[in-house]
Design an enzyme around this catalytic site. Sequence first.
Site, PDB file in Angstrom:
ATOM      1  N   HIS A 205       0.836  -1.213   0.000  1.00  0.00           N
ATOM      2  CA  HIS A 205       0.000   0.000   0.000  1.00  0.00           C
ATOM      3  C   HIS A 205       0.864   1.253   0.000  1.00  0.00           C
ATOM      4  O   HIS A 205       0.573   2.206  -0.734  1.00  0.00           O
ATOM      5  CB  HIS A 205      -0.926  -0.004   1.209  1.00  0.00           C
ATOM      6  CG  HIS A 205      -2.100  -0.912   1.054  1.00  0.00           C
ATOM      7  ND1 HIS A 205      -3.099  -1.027   1.995  1.00  0.00           N
ATOM      8  CD2 HIS A 205      -2.449  -1.757   0.054  1.00  0.00           C
ATOM      9  CE1 HIS A 205      -3.998  -1.903   1.586  1.00  0.00           C
ATOM     10  NE2 HIS A 205      -3.624  -2.355   0.406  1.00  0.00           N
ATOM     11  N   HIS A 288       1.561  -2.032   9.215  1.00  0.00           N
ATOM     12  CA  HIS A 288       2.951  -2.408   8.942  1.00  0.00           C
ATOM     13  C   HIS A 288       3.914  -1.757   9.954  1.00  0.00           C
ATOM     14  O   HIS A 288       3.508  -0.969  10.806  1.00  0.00           O
ATOM     15  CB  HIS A 288       3.353  -2.044   7.510  1.00  0.00           C
ATOM     16  CG  HIS A 288       2.527  -2.733   6.469  1.00  0.00           C
ATOM     17  ND1 HIS A 288       2.790  -4.019   6.026  1.00  0.00           N
ATOM     18  CD2 HIS A 288       1.435  -2.319   5.757  1.00  0.00           C
ATOM     19  CE1 HIS A 288       1.907  -4.361   5.105  1.00  0.00           C
ATOM     20  NE2 HIS A 288       1.068  -3.368   4.931  1.00  0.00           N
TER      21      HIS A 288
END
Length: 334
Positions: A205, A288
């Site tokens: 992303h 993340h």
Amino acid sequence: MTSTPIVEMTALSQTEVAQVRSSKVTSVTKRSPKTRVIEDDGDFEDLHLPSCWKETIKRLLRFILLTLESVTILNTHTLLIIILTVFTVFSVFHDFIPQFIPVTYFSRGNVINDYFVKLSWGWTGGLLTLFISLTSYVLGNERVSYVGLNLIRPVVGTVVWYFWTTVFMFYQDWTRGCSNPDLDTELICAANDETWFQGVDISGHAFLLLFCILMINEEVKLMCFWDDIPSCTLFNANSLIHIRSEKRSNLLHYHSALSTPVKFLFSLLAMLQLIWYFMFLMTGLYFHDLITKLTGVLLAVVCWWVMYRCPCTFVVPPGQLSGGLAWISTKPRL
């Protein structure tokens, strides 16, 4: 890529521009009574509205376009400094002081993530292909070869997207496994009191959203001088095309006829970029770890540089001459 020399600059007189526009718009209108050409800020004469309403609509559309231009067309280096600084700060909060981060709708699966972010290259690549096709048709003076040359950029962007997302998934699978290499599934690994490693999940992303942001920012920069096209032309010394009066007439006609869809596509791209800005920062705040996100960001910046800044690139940047006709802005390069 070797730049093509510019040898002549021709400015059309206001009288010539007015005459050509008048003759072309009239001819198009006669061919089809439903045809409506909106020039510059729009021609609302065929709309049955009070004159004050027409003027209000014109001003509103002009304001919207100027606002979108101001938040979309930015100096790329300034954009990178600002957005990466905020992104890094958010990522540090996520890794080291998560207790200060509020739980919101965007901290888990959401509609924008499911229908926009996961399809981000589809949205970006599709709209950019349409935008580049229309603008190149005008800039290239109807030459299909010029359109095809400029469409190399979204094709290369598609290759970049597919290659790196495949590499990310492969690398995660390669680094995933049990502390005991003889145990090949997570369930068996846990049953034997071993440690299961999920693998290194590089943030796709972060990579893709930043890559889309940078690519949109580069492609829409020609909107800075789109409205100046009828009055300023540059000719390529190596071109075999001689721009005669009828060629200029075609240029003015197609610029006038395609300005409305071009500005509409620009508006969609600008709104899409605002979504990418927001979701890119949400990725930094909620998902993340810092290292995997910065890895994705670094790869996105490298891919952007190769496509748009590398001197030896084979991809034609916006506004770059490539035979025939091209346009230049009086504004400094962003």
